[in-house]
Design an enzyme around this catalytic site. Structure first.
Site, PDB file in Angstrom:
ATOM      1  N   SER A  66       0.917  -1.428  -0.081  1.00  0.00           N
ATOM      2  CA  SER A  66       0.074  -0.404  -0.145  1.00  0.00           C
ATOM      3  C   SER A  66       0.594   0.730  -0.279  1.00  0.00           C
ATOM      4  O   SER A  66      -0.042   2.283  -0.336  1.00  0.00           O
ATOM      5  CB  SER A  66      -1.298   0.363   1.402  1.00  0.00           C
ATOM      6  OG  SER A  66      -2.037  -0.672   0.276  1.00  0.00           O
ATOM      7  N   LYS A  69      -0.098   3.860  -2.219  1.00  0.00           N
ATOM      8  CA  LYS A  69      -1.342   5.154  -2.839  1.00  0.00           C
ATOM      9  C   LYS A  69      -0.438   6.240  -2.732  1.00  0.00           C
ATOM     10  O   LYS A  69      -1.063   6.611  -2.594  1.00  0.00           O
ATOM     11  CB  LYS A  69      -1.926   4.743  -1.565  1.00  0.00           C
ATOM     12  CG  LYS A  69      -3.117   3.549  -1.248  1.00  0.00           C
ATOM     13  CD  LYS A  69      -3.189   3.232  -0.076  1.00  0.00           C
ATOM     14  CE  LYS A  69      -4.296   2.238  -0.472  1.00  0.00           C
ATOM     15  NZ  LYS A  69      -3.746   0.850  -0.267  1.00  0.00           N
ATOM     16  N   SER A 131      -6.041   3.425   4.718  1.00  0.00           N
ATOM     17  CA  SER A 131      -5.352   2.784   3.456  1.00  0.00           C
ATOM     18  C   SER A 131      -6.446   1.797   2.381  1.00  0.00           C
ATOM     19  O   SER A 131      -6.178   0.662   1.903  1.00  0.00           O
ATOM     20  CB  SER A 131      -4.407   2.019   3.873  1.00  0.00           C
ATOM     21  OG  SER A 131      -3.149   1.682   2.868  1.00  0.00           O
ATOM     22  N   LYS A 255       3.078   6.515   5.020  1.00  0.00           N
ATOM     23  CA  LYS A 255       1.955   5.521   4.559  1.00  0.00           C
ATOM     24  C   LYS A 255       2.809   4.042   4.624  1.00  0.00           C
ATOM     25  O   LYS A 255       4.217   3.554   4.652  1.00  0.00           O
ATOM     26  CB  LYS A 255       2.385   5.307   2.682  1.00  0.00           C
ATOM     27  CG  LYS A 255       0.539   4.663   2.190  1.00  0.00           C
ATOM     28  CD  LYS A 255      -0.702   5.097   2.922  1.00  0.00           C
ATOM     29  CE  LYS A 255      -1.140   4.028   2.292  1.00  0.00           C
ATOM     30  NZ  LYS A 255      -1.556   2.451   3.626  1.00  0.00           N
TER      31      LYS A 255
END
Length: 453
Positions: A66, A69, A131, A255
């Site tokens: 993730s 992202k 997320s 993140k």
């Protein structure tokens, strides 16, 4: 010790020395791994200049999960800035997004109704804080019409940002097998991959170009669709935010990422006293090689932040209006004055290890196009006119390590003329010429007379 044993001992030592000499790169890698970060790849940089303070396998291509992202965030914030997308713009849920978003026990998601409408801001918050994968795909469809088109944009933007070692196959970072049969790029088992260096470049550009991302990334908790039957508590997966369980002073992003393929990943950033550091960690593990406890990635990231904040400080190595010793002035021809002071236009600052400020020296490079064959400037000269550049380098001659090839430009400043030097009028130039002529004649006569004696 017997003679035979002694000879064996000496032979063994010589063999060891020869092996060390044969593998200098191995020695260097071991010497550089001063933090012993338990991960397949890692990097620590100072954000403003991109100076690399620590790296472990920084160019190895690995799964990013993730952390993907961050690219979706970049493309959305760019679209917002260019007014191609608006925060209050509504999105009608596609079948693809609906099916992915309903898988919230297994995947990180906020469940979206098939007949629901959601504005871009709340989808962005769900993506950045929680997320949420369905919300991420919804943003991709909004920007590009389809996720397949969006993936093309992701790869094109990566090239534009100067990333190497990357491949995007979806917008969320999930394994394609988790996309409910809707994957359109790559094979069924593929995931997005990048190197730690490329991930750090992306994070650096995201923060630099769109610093507002940190306002959302630093939000520890938020309710999605508060006050409705669809309300869900979103707890930020970045547990290093100061108010959360593994809080660290100054952390405000960025993140996390977790898949079976990528392992435990985390791109972190923290700022104290005006200095920001960015860390990237890929497939973090404990000392036994396990990667099941999510705390591990924060423990390993803490090592890098502690190292940066405890051992480095930003120092002004070159002040504004600095003059290089032995090059404080340059000779000028055809001017009312015969020389002009030169100085730096701006200061140079860099994060350096504590106590090592004196280990750096200035390097002056004059613009050869401005000088004649004798190294002189020609009047007229304007105050502030660029004469050359100045940078800094370690006294031992080793190159500084930056995130990108243009990192050196971050510690490069112009060297300019400090004063105006007007061109002398024709009469003065003529008299100088006459004086120079007779001076040369007299010098020739003097040399000849000396030769007689």
């Amino acid at each position: 010790m017997k003679i035979k044993q002694y000879r064996k001992y000496v032979a063994s030592m010589l063999a060891l020395v020869m092996l060390v000499g044969l593998f200098p790169s191995l020695n260097k890698a071991q010497a550089e791994d001063i933090l012993n970060v338990n991960a397949d790849g890692a990097i620590l940089i100072e954000a403003e200049t991109g100076r690399v303070l620590y790296a472990k396998n920084p160019d190895q291509v690995l799964g990013i999960a993730s952390m993907t992202k961050m690219m979706t965030e970049y493309l959305l914030l760019e679209a917002i800035a260019e007014e191609r997308v608006k925060w209050d713009q509504e999105y009608a849920v596609s079948e693809y997004v609906y099916k992915v978003s309903q898988d919230y026990p297994y995947l990180s998601n906020v469940p979206l109704r098939r007949d629901g409408k959601y504005n871009i801001r709340e989808l962005y918050q769900a993506m950045t804080i929680y997320s949420a994968n369905g919300a991420t795909i919804a943003i991709a469809e909004t920007i590009a019409g389809s996720e397949a088109n969006f993936v093309k944009m992701m790869n094109e933007k990566a090239e534009e940002l100067g990333l190497n070692d990357y491949k995007f196959v979806n917008s969320s970072g999930l394994n394609n097998s988790d996309l409910k049969g809707y994957h359109h790029t790559g094979n069924l088992e593929e995931e997005n991959v990048m190197s730690a260096r490329a991930t750090a470049i992306l994070a650096s550009r995201l923060i630099s170009d769109f610093p507002e991302v940190l306002d959302t990334a630093s939000t520890p908790k938020m309710k999605f669709r508060e006050g409705t039957d669809d309300m869900i508590q979103m707890d930020n997966w970045n547990w290093m935010l100061p108010s959360l369980v593994y809080g660290y002073e100054g952390v405000d992003g960025l993140k996390t990422g977790t898949t079976e393929f990528a392992g435990l990943c985390f791109t972190g950033t923290a700022i104290r006293n005006g200095t920001r550091y960015i860390t990237v960690l890929m497939n973090a593990k404990d000392e036994n090689g396990n990667n099941t406890d999510k705390k591990i990635r924060f423990d390993e990231t803490r090592k890098m932040f502690d190292y940066a904040f405890s051992n480095f400080n930003k120092e002004e190595l070159i002040p504004e209006n600095y003059q290089v010793k032995g090059k404080k002035t340059l000779p000028v021809v055809k001017g009312k004055e015969g020389k002009v002071k030169i100085q730096t236009k701006e200061p140079i600052s860099l994060v350096v290890k504590n106590g090592e400020k004196e280990n750096y020296q200035p390097k002056l490079v004059l613009d050869k196009k401005k000088l004649n064959d004798k190294g002189e400037l020609t009047a007229p000269i304007k105050a502030g006119e660029k004469i050359g550049t100045l940078t800094i380098e370690p006294v031992d001659g080793q190159a500084l390590n930056f995130l990108t090839e243009d990192g050196q430009s971050k510690i490069l400043v112009d060297v300019v003329a400090a004063d105006d030097v007007e061109k002398a009028n024709w009469f003065v130039l003529m008299m100088r010429g006459v004086g120079s002529f007779f001076g040369n004649v007299w010098g020739s006569i003097s040399s000849t007379v000396k030769g007689w004696f």
